[in-house]
Design a protein around this motif. Structure first.
Motif, short mmCIF file in Angstrom:
data_model
loop_
_atom_site.label_atom_id
_atom_site.label_comp_id
_atom_site.label_asym_id
_atom_site.label_seq_id
_atom_site.Cartn_x
_atom_site.Cartn_y
_atom_site.Cartn_z
N THR A 19 0.80 -1.16 0.08
CA THR A 19 0.14 0.13 -0.13
C THR A 19 0.69 1.32 0.00
N LYS A 20 1.78 1.06 0.89
CA LYS A 20 2.71 2.22 0.95
C LYS A 20 3.53 2.50 -0.49
N ASN A 21 4.07 1.54 -1.05
CA ASN A 21 4.72 1.65 -2.30
C ASN A 21 3.94 2.12 -3.07
N LEU A 26 -2.43 -11.78 -9.80
CA LEU A 26 -2.56 -10.86 -10.89
C LEU A 26 -1.36 -10.80 -11.86
N ALA A 27 -0.15 -11.26 -11.42
CA ALA A 27 0.70 -11.65 -12.41
C ALA A 27 0.62 -12.42 -13.66
N PHE A 28 -0.18 -13.45 -13.06
CA PHE A 28 -0.43 -14.52 -14.17
C PHE A 28 -1.23 -13.70 -15.23
N PHE A 29 -1.86 -12.80 -15.20
CA PHE A 29 -2.84 -12.14 -15.92
C PHE A 29 -2.09 -11.04 -16.54
N ASN A 30 -0.93 -10.65 -16.12
CA ASN A 30 -0.29 -9.65 -16.80
C ASN A 30 -0.86 -8.16 -16.31
N MET A 31 -1.54 -8.15 -15.20
CA MET A 31 -2.25 -7.02 -14.62
C MET A 31 -1.32 -6.17 -13.87
N VAL A 32 0.01 -6.35 -13.54
CA VAL A 32 0.99 -5.77 -12.77
C VAL A 32 2.25 -5.53 -13.91
N ASP A 33 3.01 -4.69 -13.37
CA ASP A 33 4.29 -4.69 -14.11
C ASP A 33 5.43 -5.74 -13.69
N ILE A 34 5.73 -6.62 -14.72
CA ILE A 34 6.88 -7.65 -14.43
C ILE A 34 8.06 -7.04 -14.67
N SER A 35 8.95 -6.57 -13.44
CA SER A 35 10.13 -5.88 -13.98
C SER A 35 11.25 -6.58 -14.07
N GLU A 36 11.32 -7.94 -13.50
CA GLU A 36 12.43 -8.84 -13.78
C GLU A 36 11.68 -10.44 -13.86
N LYS A 88 5.81 -22.23 -14.95
CA LYS A 88 7.27 -21.97 -14.32
C LYS A 88 7.22 -20.57 -14.10
N ILE A 89 7.66 -20.11 -12.90
CA ILE A 89 7.92 -18.93 -12.55
C ILE A 89 9.47 -18.91 -12.28
N GLN A 90 10.12 -17.72 -13.01
CA GLN A 90 11.47 -17.72 -13.09
C GLN A 90 12.06 -16.40 -12.46
N ASP A 91 12.52 -16.35 -11.11
CA ASP A 91 13.10 -15.05 -10.78
C ASP A 91 12.22 -13.91 -10.81
N LEU A 92 10.97 -14.03 -10.49
CA LEU A 92 9.86 -13.19 -10.59
C LEU A 92 9.74 -12.02 -9.97
N SER A 93 9.87 -10.78 -10.18
CA SER A 93 9.86 -9.66 -9.44
C SER A 93 8.69 -8.71 -10.04
N VAL A 94 7.84 -8.25 -9.30
CA VAL A 94 6.69 -7.70 -9.56
C VAL A 94 6.48 -6.20 -9.15
N ARG A 95 6.07 -5.09 -9.95
CA ARG A 95 5.71 -3.72 -9.03
C ARG A 95 4.58 -3.41 -9.68
N PRO A 140 6.29 1.49 -12.49
CA PRO A 140 7.98 1.58 -12.44
C PRO A 140 8.37 2.44 -11.43
N MET A 141 7.75 3.46 -10.77
CA MET A 141 8.24 4.30 -9.88
C MET A 141 8.26 3.75 -8.53
N LEU A 142 7.61 2.57 -8.52
CA LEU A 142 7.40 2.01 -6.84
C LEU A 142 8.37 0.86 -6.68
N LYS A 143 8.30 0.36 -5.40
CA LYS A 143 9.21 -0.58 -5.05
C LYS A 143 8.54 -1.85 -5.53
N PRO A 144 9.15 -3.24 -5.69
CA PRO A 144 8.52 -4.41 -6.15
C PRO A 144 7.70 -5.03 -4.76
N VAL A 145 6.50 -5.67 -5.23
CA VAL A 145 5.78 -6.24 -3.95
C VAL A 145 6.04 -7.77 -4.19
N LEU A 146 6.53 -8.33 -5.33
CA LEU A 146 7.16 -9.66 -5.39
C LEU A 146 8.44 -9.80 -5.70
#
Length: 1491
Positions: free
Chosen positions: A913-915, A1311-1321, A1269-1276, A1279-1285
């Motif tokens: 929430t803070k992010n 939500l990441a499975f539906f590409n509803m959030v930004d997959i940064s890595e 397969k989930i490989q080294d997944l980081s989600v935010r 782009p301006m916010l910190k990753p939540v995964l």
């Protein structure tokens, strides 16, 4: 020529007094100078010293206190005095020029008198505002002296037989009367205020409004001149150019203009009608006087409007006239008519008439607008008061939707307001038409009647077009309402649509409705084109018919003076016909709006409190319970006489039968008691009536039979937390305290009991953080806990909690029960009633009410039920999956792990929430720099948006733009040619001796051809503008809809729903219906002004010298206006509208909560404050518009004066042409050019659209196996916010589950499975394909998800479950345990689903969502808290069919793989049986806590 005060008379000595001093006219005129010189000599020092301005600061807050009696009469008499002095000066100057020398005594006293009159009113204003009345004695002496000297002059005129036939005698008589009246006014001030000649002067106090420094709308308090010119607005508008005006700077409204005052007036008028109340009659009774005042101003303005054509006729006719006067006192005396034959005098009179006419017109506009705003405020208060009393069944059964209420607030009240703006035109139009026809007959005889008959005969056609326009408008409004309703549903369920890839499907649905709307808009554009065509072509047709008829009836033909006066009259005569279509259209809209308001005000209301105490009982004879329901109530004496003390229950329902509005009872034969100071739990399957029972006790349901009784102290002391969480658009603290006094100790205790402190710590401003619309920036569990905290914080005797654990995980649920309910509430001995599906908590209940199919199945303690209904108890025991012997163990476990849970909550909470809110300022700066950012589309710009204008025009098509520009230029060229040819023709007829027969023969055919071409071009231009607008509206809405619906989910998180809806409602309405006529009006008026300036400059080139300073003045006026009005006042108006509309929406959504808490009065007060704030902004905007129009009107009058006085030596026909065009400039310059430019500047901001993106296709059979397969997944989330995964790695086969506490990242991973959030890595591979490389539509259409918040769309059940086969739909309903329930509904699968599915319980809605997911048959199904609102029995059945991942850990014990998450990282990852064997496993601790 000699210059002398008494002139040089060769026959008689001008200074001779042989016949007596008073018989010398020069001496009498000199005597009249004495009072004026006396006043100037006395008052100038006082004004310069400034005594008044010094004392004003001591006695009053504002310098606008007008408290002397006869104030307005004094200003009117003074203005009349100044006008007569101008006439006296003109008469003396003209008489002097006709003699052999200048006689200064003929006009100098008038000039000095004008200065003295001006000084008197300035002096009076300063004395009045400084409250120093003794200085008014100077004015009293002045009026007495002036009256005496003028009376002497009049007496001498009568001695020499100078009478009314002489103009100077009439002027002197008028001055005697005016001075006498002003003297009487002064005597009245002395009599009332007693400031002199009396021992005890009267003391007065300023009104409360002026004592309140917050009141800054000063129009009702300023003097008459400032009222007429809006001079008091100057500091505000000038200051806005340096710094934008803020909301706090415009202050408050005066008491008489506040919503509460006007509401009470309208309410008294509405409720005072004995029979069926009429809104129209109520409006007239409440606001009739200002409407009549506005109409009077309009009559005066319209009558003065005819001075223009008459003065044009006089100027052109008398270009070469000489003087013919008589001589008395050795000087010439003009006749009463001779002055009106002087062209310069006529030019000045024309100027003064235009000034006065425009002043009255703007006064009429202002009074109408102020009355309309007052009416709107009163109506909003009436609507809000009705909302607070609405029957809940109206909302739940779909009879009244949130959209309909929003339409009443945002549209219907505005329609009535706008109708009131146009009201004076209804009775002004006949006067204009009658006077115009009379004057035309006077100028041109019977041929003018032929031209007027053309106008009158075409009036029914205009009326027909206007009625067709109104009908089409109504049809368009209906389609627009349907489209907006569908769009609202889409936006509310946008997350679900994206997850199911239903964007295109629902887009098509909206486009279909939009297609129907465009069909109506096409018809609307056609009729609007015809209306514009008629308005512009009728004057041409009337002029053609008139002059052709005159050519054949009168061979001499009209003179230039008659022709151009008639031309100006025709333009005036067309004005009411031009307004006819607008007035009729708004009248029909107002009729429809009144009908809707009447229906709303007559809709069912919630009953009063009398029946709750058993005063009213209704027979059940006419009501029967719906078939299939059985009364399971088994009265047990030991239940009712158990250890609980029922001698004084908090609440009791006896023989209760309740309904939601139909003849079928929803709750039947209810007999329950709520024990005082105890914990009562209500349990039962989904849809059995648990929530309805609470609402029935609160009085929200209609009672068919029985009664609800409350102890005297309890009914007004209830706190309620609804099943569907409802939050205010306010801070966290304000949501929890909810208007109660703040107690720091109690507040902290509630925060701790509801486990809210970790959430508050993560918010950027703590508990002072504004939580967004519907709590959009909070999770479901956070929203629910805040609602529960609100109920706990209130110091009430009874607390109702409807399913408070549904959105909480097991740890939070346990903590809330132990700390919040069992400890916090029970320690205060408060009565608590909880509806819940968590049967494991029944051991804590003091009293249990079990329900089934709308009736009470069993009532008693858990021990009673165990004793008397073993089967039910065993059923519960199986569902709870616990043994009675484990109760003590669980309690011990809870106490041992309390500290541990408190520590872990802070560690486990995500900073998601803070992010999302961090770096908000940086995001806003970035949004301002990026023109394409969607969250800034509704911002209004202060500069002319040429880029948007070009985008709008290009959206309409380049060919249409070219056709519009070419036709417009050609049309105005032809219009100028028509008038120029008419000038040549009439000049030739007046000079027939120099015109050959061949020349005279071709004037008529050329004139006819030009008129025909002008009429044709009028049709072409009107059609091109409207259909250009229609084409642009079609393309812009299509692009806007696609761009919005395909926007990233982050956009919907940071953009309020109301702001997005504003694009599809207000902005779309502007693009559809407002921009085309504004564009047409702007181009027409601009070209008219340019052509007029060109014509006048060609006739009198000296006009260009005067035009330069006028153009500079015009530039600065419009510059200041556009900045102040459109940058400041419009911005404030828009910014204050949204909170008002949101407050109405919030109230309608949280109606049951507000009424349960008994906070209606507080919410009413808040609504009145928001209404007054918005009305203040609107009134300032209206005053700014009047400020502009008064000044530009006066500039237009100066242009007319400049054109009129530069006519010496010009051709009569050309002079008439120039003056006619000068009048056109004075008409078009203010109202059309400047304001339309400013309107277009605002309207074009609505046309900004966004283009969607295109993606390539993918294989049809993907995915086949569902291998992930989930490989080294980081989600935010941005782009301006910190990753939540953070760097998540996992391999998932079919059949898996995720668990974790609230905020641990479960939903983010989903939500990441539906590409509803930004997959940064990293990446996610499904069947070996990277989902980031897939089109969103394809990806989301192949996966399925069931959300925690159930979303249903209006329509039928068949439509809600979108599949092509009935078998698949029926099978899905059977799996979701809904088949039998649907069969019992009227219509089965075709049963109606109201907006948001409000006619079903929350649990039933969740089951429908489950069934909807099942019909998709996706290889991958994700369920996020999908059974939170479902009872355990139904959930156990569903577990046999699906595997799920959510807070209820015991529901994923059958999964193949379990993932435990913590703060965005994977903590544990294995089979459930393996994790259970590990004693230190987090998953094992979850399971043990859930047992």
């Amino acid at each position: 020529m000699a210059l002398s005060f008494c002139g040089v008379n060769k026959v008689n000595n001008s200074y001779s007094v042989d016949g007596g001093v008073l018989n010398n006219g020069c001496f009498v005129d000199a005597l009249n100078l004495v009072p004026h010189v006396f006043l100037l000599f006395i008052t100038f020092p006082i004004l310069f010293i400034g005594w008044g301005s010094q004392s004003s600061k001591v006695q009053i807050h504002h310098n606008t206190w007008l408290h002397f009696p006869g104030h307005n009469l004094r200003w009117i008499l003074t203005f009349s005095l100044l006008f007569v002095h101008v006439c006296e000066f003109a008469e003396g100057l003209v008489s002097s020029k006709g003699m052999d020398s200048n006689y200064l005594h003929l006009f100098m006293p008038a000039f000095i008198g004008f200065i003295a009159g001006t000084t008197s009113v300035v002096y009076y204003h300063n004395i009045e505002t400084s409250n120093f009345p003794k200085l008014l004695l100077v004015l009293f002496i002045y009026w007495v002296l002036a009256f005496i000297t003028k009376s002497i002059k009049l007496w001498k005129y009568t001695e020499y037989y100078v009478g009314p036939r002489h103009l100077r005698f009439c002027i002197t008589a008028l001055l005697v009367i005016l001075y006498g009246l002003l003297m009487a006014v002064e005597v009245n001030v002395i009599r009332v205020r007693k400031y002199v000649f009396f021992a005890n002067p009267q003391k007065v106090k300023p009104p409360e409004d002026l004592q309140d420094l917050g009141v800054r709308f000063l129009q009702p308090f300023v003097n008459l001149l400032s009222k007429a010119t809006y001079w008091w607005m100057n500091p505000l508008i000038m200051g806005a150019h340096r710094r934008p005006i803020e909301l706090k700077k415009i202050g408050k409204l005066p008491f008489a203009m506040r919503a509460l005052t006007n509401y009470l007036r309208l309410k008294d008028a509405y409720e005072g009608q004995r029979r069926s109340p009429s809104i129209w009659r109520s409006v007239y009774q409440a606001f009739g006087r200002p409407i009549l005042l506005s109409s009077t101003f309009r009559y005066l303005a319209d009558l003065l409007g005819f001075a223009g054509p008459l003065c044009i006729a006089g100027i052109v006719k008398n270009l070469k006239n000489g003087n013919n006067s008589e001589t008395f006192f050795g000087v010439e005396f003009m006749s009463s008519t001779e002055l009106l034959q002087n062209t310069s005098v006529l030019a000045v009179l024309l100027f003064l008439a235009l000034i006065l006419q425009r002043t009255f017109l703007q006064a009429s506009y202002y009074v109408s607008i102020e009355t309309g705003i007052n009416l709107r405020g009163a109506l909003l208060a009436m609507i809000y008061n009705k909302i607070l009393r609405l029957s809940t069944s109206n909302m739940s059964m779909g009879e009244l939707t949130l959209g309909q209420i929003n339409n009443l607030v945002a549209i219907e009240t505005n329609q009535l307001m706008w109708f009131l703006f146009l009201c004076p035109n209804l009775w002004a139009m006949p006067v204009q038409i009658v006077m115009g026809v009379i004057l035309l007959h006077y100028l041109l005889g019977y041929s003018a009647l032929i031209g007027a008959s053309v106008i009158l005969l075409l009036a029914p056609v205009q009326y027909l077009i206007a009625t067709k326009l109104a009908d089409t408008q109504k049809s368009t409004l209906d389609h627009s309402t349907d489209r907006l309703k569908q769009t609202t549903e889409i936006l509310k369920g946008i997350k679900l649509l994206k997850l199911y890839a239903w964007e295109n499907t629902f887009c098509d649905r909206v486009e279909q409705t939009r297609g129907k709307e465009l069909t109506s808009l096409r018809t609307f554009a056609l009729y609007t084109s015809l209306s514009i065509f008629m308005n512009t072509a009728i004057p041409i047709a009337a002029v053609l018919a008139t002059f052709v008829a005159h050519h054949f009836l009168d061979k001499e033909g009209p003179t230039p003076s008659e022709a151009f006066a008639a031309l100006a009259l025709f333009h005036i005569l067309v004005t009411p016909l031009f307004l006819l279509s607008t007035v009729v259209r708004f009248a029909v809209k107002a009729l429809v709006s009144v009908e809707k308001l009447g229906e709303f005000l007559q809709s069912d209301e919630i009953g009063d409190d009398s029946w709750r105490n058993g005063d009213v009982t209704v027979s059940l004879d006419t009501y029967k319970k719906h078939p299939g329901a059985v009364n399971y109530l088994v009265p047990c004496s030991d239940q009712l006489n158990s250890d609980l003390k029922f001698r004084s229950p908090s609440a009791q329902v006896t023989n209760g039968f309740f309904t939601w509005g139909s003849n079928l009872s929803t709750l039947s034969d209810i007999n329950i008691r709520i024990p005082t100071g105890q914990l009562t739990m209500i349990v039962g399957q989904v849809g059995c009536g648990k929530s309805s029972l609470l609402l029935a006790m609160l009085g929200e349901m209609q009672i068919l039979n029985g009664r609800v009784s409350w102890s005297n102290k309890n009914r007004y002391s209830v706190a309620y937390a609804a099943q569907k969480s409802w939050l205010l658009n306010a801070t966290v603290e304000e949501n929890i305290t909810f208007g109660s006094p703040f107690s720091k100790q109690r507040y902290k205790a509630v925060i701790e009991a509801c486990s809210l402190q970790p959430d508050i710590d993560l918010l950027p401003f703590g508990d002072q953080t504004e939580i967004g619309e519907r709590g959009i920036n909070l999770s479901g569990g956070q929203r629910q806990r805040i609602c529960v905290a609100r109920a706990l914080y209130q110091n009430t005797n009874i607390v109702f909690l409807d399913d408070p654990f549904s959105a909480l995980d097991i740890h939070l649920s346990d903590h809330l029960l132990q700390e919040g309910i069992l400890k916090f509430l029970q320690d205060d001995k408060r009565t608590v009633v909880i509806v819940t599906h968590k049967l494991q908590y029944l051991i804590h209940a003091d009293w249990i009410i079990a329900m089934k199919e709308g009736s009470v199945l069993r009532e008693g303690t858990l021990k009673d039920i165990q004793t008397h209904d073993v089967e039910l108890y065993e059923h519960w025991k199986t569902l709870m999956n616990r043994q009675d012997t484990e109760l003590e163990k669980d309690t011990e476990l809870d106490s041992q792990t309390a500290l541990e849970r408190k520590t872990l909550r802070r560690a486990f909470y995500s900073r998601e929430t803070k992010n999302q809110i961090d770096d908000e300022d940086e995001e806003e700066e970035e949004e301002e720099e990026d023109d394409d950012n969607m969250s800034t589309t509704t911002s209004r710009r202060s500069k002319i948006p040429w880029r948007m204008c070009w985008r709008y025009l290009s959206s309409g098509g380049f060919f249409m733009v070219f056709l519009m520009v070419a036709s417009k230029l050609l049309k105005h060229s032809v219009m100028v040619a028509i008038d120029y040819w008419l000038a040549l023709w009439t000049s030739a007829k007046s000079d027939a001796a120099n015109v050959t027969a061949w020349q005279a023969s071709y004037y008529l055919p050329v004139f006819t051809i030009l008129c025909g071409a002008g009429i044709t071009l009028c049709l072409v231009t009107s059609l091109t503008v409207e259909f250009l607008g229609l084409s642009a509206a079609t393309n812009l809405h299509h692009n806007l809809l696609n761009k919005i619906i395909h926007a990233p989910i982050r956009f919907f998180d940071v953009t309020p729903l109301g702001q997005i809806l504003n694009r599809f409602s207000a902005d779309t309405n502007i693009i559809d219906q407002h921009i085309p006529p504004t564009l047409e009006s702007l181009t027409r008026s601009t070209l008219l002004c340019l052509s007029a300036i060109g014509v006048i400059a060609s006739i009198t080139p000296a006009f260009l010298l005067a035009l330069l300073p006028l153009a500079v003045a015009f530039y600065f006026i419009q510059k200041y206006f556009r900045v102040a009005s459109k940058k400041s006042f419009s911005k404030i108006d828009i910014s204050t509208q949204l909170p008002l509309l949101c407050h109405f929406s919030e109230t309608a959504e949280g109606l049951t909560t507000i009424r349960a808490f008994r906070h209606e009065a507080r919410f009413k007060q808040r609504m009145l404050e928001l209404t007054d704030t918005n009305n203040t902004a609107y009134l300032f905007l209206s005053a700014a518009n009047r400020w502009l129009e008064v000044r530009t009107d006066y500039l237009g009058a100066v242009i007319v004066l400049t054109a009129a006085i530069n006519t010496y030596g010009c051709n009569a026909g050309m002079v008439g042409l120039g003056l006619t065009y000068a009048l056109t400039v004075s008409d078009q310059l203010p109202e059309l050019v400047v304001r339309n430019l400013a309107d277009l500047e605002v309207q074009m901001a609505a046309s900004e659209n966004y283009e969607g993106t295109m993606t390539p296709p993918v294989p049809e059979d993907w995915p086949q196996t569902g291998e992930i397969k989930i490989q080294d997944l980081s989600v935010r989330y941005d782009p301006m916010l910190k990753p939540v995964l953070k760097h998540v790695n996992a391999y998932i086969n079919p059949g898996w589950g995720i668990c974790g506490r609230t905020g641990s990242g479960k939903s983010s991973l989903s939500l990441a499975f539906f590409n509803m959030v930004d997959i940064s890595e990293g990446r996610i591979l499904i069947d070996g394909i990277d989902i980031c490389r897939l089109p969103l539509q394809t990806l989301r259409s192949r996966l399925s998800i069931i959300l925690q918040d159930p979303v249903l769309f209006s329509g039928s059940i068949r439509y809600t479950h979108r599949t092509h086969t009935t078998h698949a739909r029926t099978h899905a309903l059977e799996i979701a345990q809904l088949k039998n329930m649907v069969k019992a509904l009227p219509g089965g699968l075709d049963a109606v689903v109201t907006e948001g599915g409000e006619n079903f319980s929350v649990g039933q809605r969740q089951l429908f969502c489950l069934a909807r997911a099942f019909v998709r048959k996706s290889s991958i199904l994700i369920m996020d808290e999908a059974t939170a609102s479902i009872d355990m029995a139904t959930e156990n059945i569903l577990q046999k069919v699906v595997m799920t991942a959510f807070h209820r850990v015991h529901t994923i014990l059958e999964a193949d793989l379990v993932i435990v998450m913590k703060r965005g990282n994977i903590l544990e990852y294995d089979k459930p049986e393996t994790l259970l064997l590990q004693e230190d496993s987090m998953f094992a601790s979850f399971v043990r806590a859930d047992m």
